[in-house]
Design a protein around this motif. Structure first.
Motif, PDB file in Angstrom:
ATOM      1  N   VAL A  91     -50.326  -0.653  19.088  1.00  0.00           N
ATOM      2  CA  VAL A  91     -51.321   0.370  19.240  1.00  0.00           C
ATOM      3  C   VAL A  91     -51.700   0.219  20.774  1.00  0.00           C
ATOM      4  O   VAL A  91     -52.119  -0.665  21.252  1.00  0.00           O
ATOM      5  N   PRO A  92     -50.941   1.437  21.571  1.00  0.00           N
ATOM      6  CA  PRO A  92     -51.142   1.417  22.744  1.00  0.00           C
ATOM      7  C   PRO A  92     -52.795   1.540  23.274  1.00  0.00           C
ATOM      8  O   PRO A  92     -53.526   2.021  22.458  1.00  0.00           O
ATOM      9  N   ALA A  93     -53.044   0.615  24.456  1.00  0.00           N
ATOM     10  CA  ALA A  93     -54.441   0.776  24.933  1.00  0.00           C
ATOM     11  C   ALA A  93     -54.350   0.593  26.441  1.00  0.00           C
ATOM     12  O   ALA A  93     -53.669  -0.601  26.778  1.00  0.00           O
ATOM     13  N   SER A  94     -54.633   1.283  27.293  1.00  0.00           N
ATOM     14  CA  SER A  94     -54.434   1.151  28.646  1.00  0.00           C
ATOM     15  C   SER A  94     -55.317   0.466  29.506  1.00  0.00           C
ATOM     16  O   SER A  94     -55.272   0.111  30.504  1.00  0.00           O
ATOM     17  N   GLU A  95     -56.602   0.070  28.759  1.00  0.00           N
ATOM     18  CA  GLU A  95     -57.676  -0.485  29.653  1.00  0.00           C
ATOM     19  C   GLU A  95     -58.199  -1.913  29.029  1.00  0.00           C
ATOM     20  O   GLU A  95     -57.773  -2.128  27.625  1.00  0.00           O
ATOM     21  N   VAL A  96     -58.707  -2.401  29.771  1.00  0.00           N
ATOM     22  CA  VAL A  96     -59.216  -3.963  29.312  1.00  0.00           C
ATOM     23  C   VAL A  96     -60.546  -4.301  29.755  1.00  0.00           C
ATOM     24  O   VAL A  96     -60.851  -3.984  30.806  1.00  0.00           O
ATOM     25  N   ILE A  97     -61.599  -4.814  28.718  1.00  0.00           N
ATOM     26  CA  ILE A  97     -62.905  -4.870  29.132  1.00  0.00           C
ATOM     27  C   ILE A  97     -62.911  -6.437  29.320  1.00  0.00           C
ATOM     28  O   ILE A  97     -62.660  -7.286  28.652  1.00  0.00           O
ATOM     29  N   GLY A  98     -63.242  -6.880  30.820  1.00  0.00           N
ATOM     30  CA  GLY A  98     -63.266  -8.161  31.237  1.00  0.00           C
ATOM     31  C   GLY A  98     -64.086  -9.060  30.753  1.00  0.00           C
ATOM     32  O   GLY A  98     -65.115  -8.647  30.004  1.00  0.00           O
ATOM     33  N   MET A  99     -63.990 -10.457  30.715  1.00  0.00           N
ATOM     34  CA  MET A  99     -64.900 -11.368  29.900  1.00  0.00           C
ATOM     35  C   MET A  99     -66.418 -11.376  30.578  1.00  0.00           C
ATOM     36  O   MET A  99     -67.337 -11.732  30.004  1.00  0.00           O
ATOM     37  N   HIS A 100     -66.303 -10.920  31.781  1.00  0.00           N
ATOM     38  CA  HIS A 100     -67.833 -10.920  32.373  1.00  0.00           C
ATOM     39  C   HIS A 100     -68.382  -9.516  32.599  1.00  0.00           C
ATOM     40  O   HIS A 100     -69.285  -9.421  33.093  1.00  0.00           O
ATOM     41  N   GLU A 101     -67.506  -8.565  32.169  1.00  0.00           N
ATOM     42  CA  GLU A 101     -68.192  -7.372  32.178  1.00  0.00           C
ATOM     43  C   GLU A 101     -69.438  -6.981  31.431  1.00  0.00           C
ATOM     44  O   GLU A 101     -69.505  -7.581  30.068  1.00  0.00           O
TER      45      GLU A 101
END
Length: 352
Positions: free
Chosen positions: A80-90
């Motif tokens: 399942v394509p996903a272009s973004e990542v939520i960082g661990m410290h966001e």
């Protein structure tokens, strides 16, 4: 965490209606698990390896969610394509609101849309909770979802601690609901006919504790359809005193982190003693066969992660440092809880 989550915008509604899709997914014989490949300190390599291993060992269909160009060899697993990542410290709320194509968000949407029956993520805990809450939705009647974390008990069934961090401030009524959900989870997860539920306090007497603890104790003692065994102290969390221990998310998270730190300290101390001299090393060779099974039992990777109870689907939140082995165990638990109909049981329990 919850206040940030509430700031995120809901996803666009597609056809057919979410409720119909969810019903279809529950009735489907395909219990696929969506794995957030980008989450965690060791993603995507170790996470994808765990997903592949889960398919081989468990024969469970797995969807891998993430940036296709970074996933490596997926072994033919559906991506399942996903272009973004939520960082661990966001910030969780901002991350979910701004990054609508994040792997965490897409994994939750896969459950919402019926492509998967459960999600697993080793990513940002707050963002995983926000994604599940906003995309999968809250079960009717649930005041607040809670994080249920299994704690190892040597030689016995794990103790389920909740809330382990989702709700820093709680009301007595929420804790009563946590007790009901935790009891059902322990029943399904560990095949306990009537799990014993304790309330975390600074003493066993009902007169001990904060105003929140005293009021919650009174409500649980009135009979709410669970087996309440009274107050338990923090020193009993790794004992057989109760099968489920309920507390607010602030206290629960502190207790959990204290236990994790204590266990790491103990292992470090033990290894230091066992390598301090040639005599100790010789003795260690004799003791190690007996110690290894115990250490594996105490290893949090054996549980796969914590479960977010109260959302409309199965959501497993794994530790940020999860290895492939932890991913396999998380998929195992997710699939097992779907097969046992835990969410439908919770739906019935909290509506009464």
């Amino acid at each position: 965490m919850t206040s940030s989550a509430s700031e995120a915008s809901p996803a666009p509604v597609a056809e057919p209606e979410p409720a119909a899709r969810k019903a279809a997914a529950r009735e489907s014989a395909t219990f696929a698990v969506a794995v957030d490949a980008m989450g965690g300190d060791r993603g995507p390599g170790e996470i994808v390896a765990g997903a592949r291993q889960a398919v081989e060992e468990l024969d469970v269909p797995v969807l891998v969610v993430g940036r296709p160009e970074e996933l490596g060899d997926t072994g033919g697993l559906e991506v399942v394509p996903a272009s973004e990542v939520i960082g661990m410290h966001e910030d969780p709320g901002q991350g979910v609101r701004r990054k609508k194509d994040a792997s965490l968000v897409r994994a939750a949407e896969a459950v919402r849309d019926g492509r998967a029956a459960a999600m697993v993520s080793a990513g940002n805990t707050g963002a995983a909770m926000a994604s599940a809450l906003l995309r999968m939705g809250r079960l009717p009647g649930v005041a607040r979802p809670a994080i249920a974390t299994p704690l190892p008990v040597p030689g016995s069934t794990h103790t389920v601690l909740l809330d382990a961090g989702a709700n820093p401030e709680c009301t007595p009524e929420w804790l009563v609901q946590f007790a009901k959900m935790g009891s059902l989870f322990a029943r399904e997860r560990y095949d306990l006919a009537e799990p014993r539920v304790g309330l975390l306090s600074n003493g066993e007497e009902e007169s001990k504790g904060t105003a929140l603890v005293k009021r919650t104790h009174a409500l649980l003692s009135e009979g709410v359809g669970i087996r309440f065994v009274g107050n338990v102290e923090a020193r009993e969390l790794l004992s057989d005193a109760a099968d489920v221990v309920v507390t607010d998310g602030f206290t629960g998270n502190i207790a959990l982190k204290a236990l994790e730190g204590g266990m790491k300290f103990f292992v470090s101390l033990l290894m230091g003693v066992m390598t301090a001299s040639e005599e100790a090393k010789t003795a260690a060779k004799v003791l190690m066969p007996a110690l290894v099974p115990l250490m594996e039992e105490m290893d949090p990777e054996s549980t796969g992660g914590a479960m977010l109870l109260g959302v409309d689907g199965v959501c497993i939140i794994s530790h940020g440092s999860s290895s492939a082995r932890a991913v396999v165990n998380a998929v195992r638990v997710a699939h097992d809880m779907v097969s046992r109909g835990l969410v439908d049981d919770l739906r019935r329990a909290v509506s009464t």
